[in-house]
Design a protein around this motif. Structure first.
Motif, PDB file in Angstrom:
ATOM      1  N   LEU A   1      -8.132   3.246  -1.845  1.00 56.10           N
ATOM      2  CA  LEU A   1      -6.743   2.523  -2.189  1.00 56.10           C
ATOM      3  C   LEU A   1      -6.461   1.472  -1.104  1.00 56.10           C
ATOM      4  CD1 LEU A   1      -4.854   5.846  -3.499  1.00 56.10           C
ATOM      5  CD2 LEU A   1      -5.933   4.048  -4.940  1.00 56.10           C
ATOM      6  N   ASP A   2      -5.180   0.586  -1.632  1.00 58.80           N
ATOM      7  CA  ASP A   2      -4.861  -0.159  -0.224  1.00 58.80           C
ATOM      8  C   ASP A   2      -3.857   0.589   0.578  1.00 58.80           C
ATOM      9  OD1 ASP A   2      -6.520  -2.298  -0.987  1.00 58.80           O
ATOM     10  OD2 ASP A   2      -5.534  -2.822  -2.649  1.00 58.80           O
ATOM     11  N   VAL A   3      -3.891   0.282   2.105  1.00 62.93           N
ATOM     12  CA  VAL A   3      -2.727   0.686   2.682  1.00 62.93           C
ATOM     13  C   VAL A   3      -1.498  -0.125   2.740  1.00 62.93           C
ATOM     14  CG1 VAL A   3      -1.904   0.983   5.145  1.00 62.93           C
ATOM     15  CG2 VAL A   3      -4.267   1.566   4.497  1.00 62.93           C
ATOM     16  N   VAL A   4      -0.275   0.569   2.406  1.00 57.38           N
ATOM     17  CA  VAL A   4       1.150  -0.318   2.132  1.00 57.38           C
ATOM     18  C   VAL A   4       1.837  -0.168   3.550  1.00 57.38           C
ATOM     19  CG1 VAL A   4       3.209  -0.178   0.805  1.00 57.38           C
ATOM     20  CG2 VAL A   4       1.390   0.309  -0.494  1.00 57.38           C
ATOM     21  N   SER A   5       1.946   0.766   3.970  1.00 58.60           N
ATOM     22  CA  SER A   5       2.626   1.078   5.309  1.00 58.60           C
ATOM     23  C   SER A   5       2.033   2.391   6.167  1.00 58.60           C
ATOM     24  CB  SER A   5       4.177   1.156   4.907  1.00 58.60           C
ATOM     25  OG  SER A   5       4.290   2.390   4.182  1.00 58.60           O
ATOM     26  N   ALA A   6       2.329   2.179   7.388  1.00 54.64           N
ATOM     27  CA  ALA A   6       1.894   3.595   8.045  1.00 54.64           C
ATOM     28  C   ALA A   6       2.873   3.587   9.270  1.00 54.64           C
ATOM     29  CB  ALA A   6       0.620   3.325   8.662  1.00 54.64           C
ATOM     30  N   ASP A   7       3.282   4.908   9.486  1.00 53.74           N
ATOM     31  CA  ASP A   7       4.117   5.282  10.568  1.00 53.74           C
ATOM     32  C   ASP A   7       3.863   6.583  11.020  1.00 53.74           C
ATOM     33  OD1 ASP A   7       6.525   5.459  12.140  1.00 53.74           O
ATOM     34  OD2 ASP A   7       7.714   6.102  10.476  1.00 53.74           O
ATOM     35  N   GLY A   8       3.153   6.461  12.297  1.00 57.31           N
ATOM     36  CA  GLY A   8       2.641   7.728  13.013  1.00 57.31           C
ATOM     37  C   GLY A   8       1.608   8.287  12.132  1.00 57.31           C
ATOM     38  N   SER A   9       1.827   9.578  11.803  1.00 57.92           N
ATOM     39  CA  SER A   9       0.648  10.344  10.967  1.00 57.92           C
ATOM     40  C   SER A   9       1.012   9.928   9.502  1.00 57.92           C
ATOM     41  CB  SER A   9       0.817  11.697  11.454  1.00 57.92           C
ATOM     42  OG  SER A   9       2.229  12.231  11.040  1.00 57.92           O
ATOM     43  N   GLY A  10       2.259   9.596   9.302  1.00 65.76           N
ATOM     44  CA  GLY A  10       2.326   9.180   7.659  1.00 65.76           C
ATOM     45  C   GLY A  10       1.829   8.081   7.125  1.00 65.76           C
ATOM     46  N   VAL A  47      -0.245   4.599   0.444  1.00 69.86           N
ATOM     47  CA  VAL A  47      -1.502   3.861  -0.143  1.00 69.86           C
ATOM     48  C   VAL A  47      -1.171   3.675  -1.600  1.00 69.86           C
ATOM     49  CG1 VAL A  47      -3.326   4.618   1.511  1.00 69.86           C
ATOM     50  CG2 VAL A  47      -2.645   6.113  -0.474  1.00 69.86           C
ATOM     51  N   GLU A  48      -1.500   2.550  -2.080  1.00 67.34           N
ATOM     52  CA  GLU A  48      -1.463   2.440  -3.733  1.00 67.34           C
ATOM     53  C   GLU A  48      -2.689   1.451  -4.262  1.00 67.34           C
ATOM     54  OE1 GLU A  48       1.946  -0.073  -4.218  1.00 67.34           O
ATOM     55  OE2 GLU A  48       1.011  -2.142  -3.525  1.00 67.34           O
ATOM     56  N   GLY A  49      -2.702   1.802  -5.620  1.00 54.57           N
ATOM     57  CA  GLY A  49      -3.774   0.973  -6.368  1.00 54.57           C
ATOM     58  C   GLY A  49      -3.138   0.730  -7.564  1.00 54.57           C
ATOM     59  N   THR A  50      -3.936   0.508  -8.518  1.00 61.05           N
ATOM     60  CA  THR A  50      -3.474   0.188 -10.064  1.00 61.05           C
ATOM     61  C   THR A  50      -2.681   1.289 -10.431  1.00 61.05           C
ATOM     62  OG1 THR A  50      -4.944  -1.572 -10.281  1.00 61.05           O
ATOM     63  CG2 THR A  50      -3.948  -0.714 -12.416  1.00 61.05           C
ATOM     64  N   GLY A  51      -1.388   1.412 -10.640  1.00 62.57           N
ATOM     65  CA  GLY A  51      -0.751   2.564 -11.558  1.00 62.57           C
ATOM     66  C   GLY A  51      -0.508   3.867 -10.543  1.00 62.57           C
ATOM     67  N   ILE A  52      -0.821   3.767  -9.104  1.00 62.46           N
ATOM     68  CA  ILE A  52      -0.752   4.924  -8.401  1.00 62.46           C
ATOM     69  C   ILE A  52      -0.343   4.301  -7.044  1.00 62.46           C
ATOM     70  CG2 ILE A  52      -3.229   4.646  -7.685  1.00 62.46           C
ATOM     71  CD1 ILE A  52      -3.257   7.783  -7.651  1.00 62.46           C
ATOM     72  N   ARG A  53       0.639   5.256  -6.597  1.00 64.88           N
ATOM     73  CA  ARG A  53       1.210   5.100  -5.351  1.00 64.88           C
ATOM     74  C   ARG A  53       1.435   6.639  -4.409  1.00 64.88           C
ATOM     75  NH1 ARG A  53       4.283   0.598  -2.828  1.00 64.88           N
ATOM     76  NH2 ARG A  53       5.649   1.562  -0.856  1.00 64.88           N
ATOM     77  N   LEU A  54       0.893   6.516  -3.245  1.00 64.33           N
ATOM     78  CA  LEU A  54       0.801   7.874  -2.593  1.00 64.33           C
ATOM     79  C   LEU A  54       1.052   7.891  -1.363  1.00 64.33           C
ATOM     80  CD1 LEU A  54      -2.858   9.329  -4.033  1.00 64.33           C
ATOM     81  CD2 LEU A  54      -0.326   9.984  -4.911  1.00 64.33           C
ATOM     82  N   SER A  55       1.975   8.878  -0.879  1.00 63.20           N
ATOM     83  CA  SER A  55       2.228   9.382   0.341  1.00 63.20           C
ATOM     84  C   SER A  55       1.243  10.257   0.985  1.00 63.20           C
ATOM     85  CB  SER A  55       3.602   9.553   0.754  1.00 63.20           C
ATOM     86  OG  SER A  55       4.351   8.690   0.212  1.00 63.20           O
ATOM     87  N   GLY A  56       0.722  10.157   2.352  1.00 62.03           N
ATOM     88  CA  GLY A  56      -0.250  11.119   2.944  1.00 62.03           C
ATOM     89  C   GLY A  56      -0.217  11.296   4.177  1.00 62.03           C
ATOM     90  N   THR A  57      -1.088  11.751   4.855  1.00 64.22           N
ATOM     91  CA  THR A  57      -1.489  12.008   6.373  1.00 64.22           C
ATOM     92  C   THR A  57      -2.481  11.008   6.829  1.00 64.22           C
ATOM     93  OG1 THR A  57      -0.854  14.304   6.331  1.00 64.22           O
ATOM     94  CG2 THR A  57      -2.089  13.568   8.032  1.00 64.22           C
ATOM     95  N   ASN A  58      -2.066  10.306   7.743  1.00 60.37           N
ATOM     96  CA  ASN A  58      -3.196   9.092   8.281  1.00 60.37           C
ATOM     97  C   ASN A  58      -4.086   9.689   9.353  1.00 60.37           C
ATOM     98  OD1 ASN A  58      -4.286   6.885   9.320  1.00 60.37           O
ATOM     99  ND2 ASN A  58      -2.147   5.744   9.647  1.00 60.37           N
ATOM    100  N   ARG A  59      -5.243  10.148   8.927  1.00 59.68           N
ATOM    101  CA  ARG A  59      -6.252  10.895   9.750  1.00 59.68           C
ATOM    102  C   ARG A  59      -6.870   9.956  10.733  1.00 59.68           C
ATOM    103  NH1 ARG A  59      -7.461  15.955   8.586  1.00 59.68           N
ATOM    104  NH2 ARG A  59      -8.310  15.487  10.936  1.00 59.68           N
TER     105      ARG A  59
END
Length: 352
Positions: free
Chosen positions: A247-256, A259-271
């Protein structure tokens, strides 16, 4: 029959090459006395090479092996005194169970009285006393495996090396023998180095895991650490994060991270400290739930449904056409659409 002879087994930059191919590169590992360490990875990752280097069956191309302050990589295999359990058990078919277990003691010219005492104890601990006079062909696979383990530990070795000893057993027997190996490890106070490609086997047995890829260490840690906090996308995929979505990175803030792609947008942990570009998003199938339960939700089309007893294992497609896998106790059929969601803390995002 316990291992009390050393504090630490140390592999210091151990390497092994076959021509221009590096099967093992700079392996650095400290194993404490009475610790159970599993070398984990797919075929060709270097785990059996590492075990054979430890056993002395392969000379090192670089590095050294130490037991406390004694360097042992120059010693012949028999001089190291390690016990070894092979994948095919390597029992002598013409010898009884008792003779198989006592063979190493006979070669070391241990007295008959001491040999009988130690073999009797080994038979009792592996629960084969009543089978002592039988031959390997008269035993089940699990019993043969216990003979192989008893033969290794009766020598009272400083280290026991096990090379995929459960791979020839059926699923039910593998589970039983996992418990048996752990019980024997604890009873004998062994130091055990165990090679496997089965992550469930490694998680259930080991005090620490060493995950290898192409001869290089990817992560060393306790089972719960490697399972929940994989060091990179490779370890994540090997430890059960079956959904590896690019997926593509939309935004990043610290460990958060978002990411998104076609029909999907997810928040997660930035490892991996990503700030832009593409990313690999790792999610376990069991972490998805049916319904719009969290902000991390996506609609999928069901393709394949497998019955696994209390739950279904489902293969579906995202709007982009990329496959996604999840588990559920709700009844689904091929062609159904379903909304699935996952908590943000269960979404790990790595560099591609």
């Amino acid at each position: 029959m316990s291992d009390k002879g050393f504090t630490e087994l140390r592999l210091d930059g151990v390497s092994r090459s076959f021509g221009s191919a590096n099967a093992l590169k700079d392996l650095r590992l400290n194993i404490k006395g009475q610790e159970f360490v599993a070398l984990l990875g797919p075929s060709g990752c270097g785990k059996s090479t590492a075990l054979n280097c430890l056993a002395g069956l392969l000379p090192l191309s670089g590095g050294s092996i130490w037991i406390d302050e004694k360097r042992i990589d120059g010693l012949a295999p028999e001089a190291r005194g390690f016990g070894m359990v092979f994948q095919n058990y390597a029992l002598f078919p013409h010898m009884s169970v008792r003779a198989n277990i006592g063979f190493g003691l006979k070669m070391r010219r241990v007295s008959k009285v001491d040999t009988k005492r130690r073999v009797d104890e080994a038979l009792r601990l592996v629960q084969l006393t009543e089978h002592a006079s039988k031959f390997p062909a008269q035993l089940s696979g699990g019993q043969q495996q216990r003979v192989a383990i008893a033969r290794a530990v009766v020598l009272e070795p400083p280290v026991v090396l096990m090379d995929e000893p459960l791979s020839n057993l059926d699923a039910k027997l593998r589970i039983e023998m996992r418990m048996e190996i752990r019980r024997l490890h604890q009873t004998f106070g062994l130091t055990t180095v165990y090679v496997t490609h089965d992550q469930e086997e490694a998680l259930s047995l080991a005090d620490r895991l060493v995950v290898l890829r192409d001869g290089e260490v990817q992560q060393i840690g306790a089972p719960e650490e490697v399972y929940a906090q994989p060091a990179n996308g490779y370890v994540a995929s090997f430890m059960g994060y079956r959904n590896m979505l690019t997926l593509d990175v939309v935004s990043a803030d610290g460990s958060g991270i978002v990411v998104e792609g076609t029909g999907i947008r997810l928040s997660g942990t930035n490892r991996d400290g990503l700030t832009a570009g593409q990313a690999v998003t790792a999610i376990r199938p069991e972490d998805f739930v049916i319904g719009d339960v969290t902000a991390n939700s996506v609609e999928v089309t069901v393709e394949i449904v497998e019955y696994h007893g209390r739950e279904l294992s489902v293969s579906a497609r995202l709007p982009s056409g990329e496959p996604v896998y999840f588990r559920t106790d709700k009844r689904l059929a091929p062609g159904d659409t379903a909304k699935i969601s996952v908590p943000a803390e269960r979404v790990l995002v790595f560099a591609p």
